[in-house]
Design an enzyme around this catalytic site. Structure first.
Site: not given
Ligand code: KDG
Length: 322
Positions: A38, A258
């Protein structure tokens, strides 16, 4: 040569399309997850040149990751495909207020076979920043050894080390997580912690005290991610900075942290002042939490800039990627 590299486990994602327990949900949206994957996708969407280090299964899901990274401009030249291995996966159950619960099917997956010899020192040594996470250390002994070796190599080559603790008590005993993560923090330049991570690691400490405690262990920068509350940035160069968050309609917070890490790092590497980098990263995290799953809702830089201008000029109240 890529400016940012990350190492960890990509996970195929099945995100519940209805709220409730997995036992009652019948519809899922298939996407991509895995904190460090991610992260690289988000960094690429912010305009950075990025590469990823992992092992993938030689299955359809592995192929779908290779396609994703190609489409996003993430260099996967160092990704090893294990033809007899499989790609791990997880399900997201949606709870109230964007909270979620993950169920993993990843034990023995290709990424958990990653070993120190899989890394090309020249590839890693040429980057500006190396990013990894507590999840990458939790999945197997050999992957943990690979993270250790990568951090050593990065430090010996003058590559900055960025680290998200991403504490996942489902993956390893909390006491092990605490000792491994704290030891890694002391060898890291930039540390990212969510409010939950800080609670797991430094239970009961106020945010500013956590920041000071982390800085005393060695890092030059620590960012505490506080969700809708924004972030607190601690640095060896000055007093902690509290940066307010953005109000959005939250659907699912998976991957928001993330994407935040990637946005903050990319801005910081470009010399953006800390408060401005935090404000930008807060917007990226907020927008990522307006859609379902980790990767699909991560905004492009252009989308973030439009959103920030709209909110600042009062032409919208919040964003949605759905
Ligand atoms: O940060 C989001 C990740 O947690 C999610 O994509 C799944 O990597 C994952 C994990 O191990 O929890």
């Amino acid at each position: 040569m890529e400016e940012i590299l990350a190492l960890g486990e990509p996970l195929v994602e099945f995100a519940a399309e209805q709220r409730g327990r997995l036992s009652s949900v019948t519809a899922f949206r298939r996407g991509w997850g895995g904190d460090t994957s991610n992260f690289v996708v988000a960094a690429a969407r912010m305009g950075a040149s990025v590469g990823y280090i992992t092992r993938l299964g030689g299955d359809e899901f592995g192929r779908s990751f290779l396609n994703l990274w190609r489409k996003e401009g993430v260099d996967a030249s160092q990704v090893i495909v294990d033809h007899d291995g499989f790609t791990g996966l997880y399900f997201i159950a949606l709870e109230e207020a964007g909270e979620h619960d993950f169920t993993y099917y990843r034990s023995g997956a290709a990424a958990s076979r990653l070993q120190p010899q899989d890394m090309d020192p020249a590839y890693l040594g040429a980057a500006r920043v190396f990013h990894t996470s507590g999840i990458s250390q939790a999945i197997s002994d050999s992957t943990r050894a690979t993270v250790d070796a990568a951090v050593d190599l990065a430090k010996s080559r003058g590559v900055l080390v960025s680290y998200d603790a991403n504490v996942r008590p489902k993956l390893w005993p909390l006491a092990t997580a605490q000792s491994v993560i704290k030891a890694t923090i002391s060898r890291t330049d930039v540390v990212f912690l969510s409010t939950e991570d800080a609670e797991y690691l430094y239970g009961g400490m106020r945010a500013e005290d956590v920041a000071n405690h982390v800085l005393a262990a060695g890092p030059r920068l620590v960012v505490l991610k506080q969700g809708a509350g924004g972030c607190l940035i601690g640095s060896t160069e000055g007093a902690p900075i509290q940066v307010p968050g953005w109000q959005v309609q939250v659907l699912d917070t998976t991957g928001a942290g993330d994407a935040f890490d990637a946005a903050f790092l990319v801005e910081w590497m470009r010399g953006t002042p800390l408060e401005k980098a935090g404000r930008f990263a807060n917007a990226v995290g907020a927008l990522t939490s307006t859609g379902l799953g980790a990767v699909h809702p991560i905004p492009t830089r252009a989308r973030v800039e439009v959103f920030m201008t709209q909110v600042e000029t009062g032409t919208t109240k919040g964003g949605s990627t759905e």
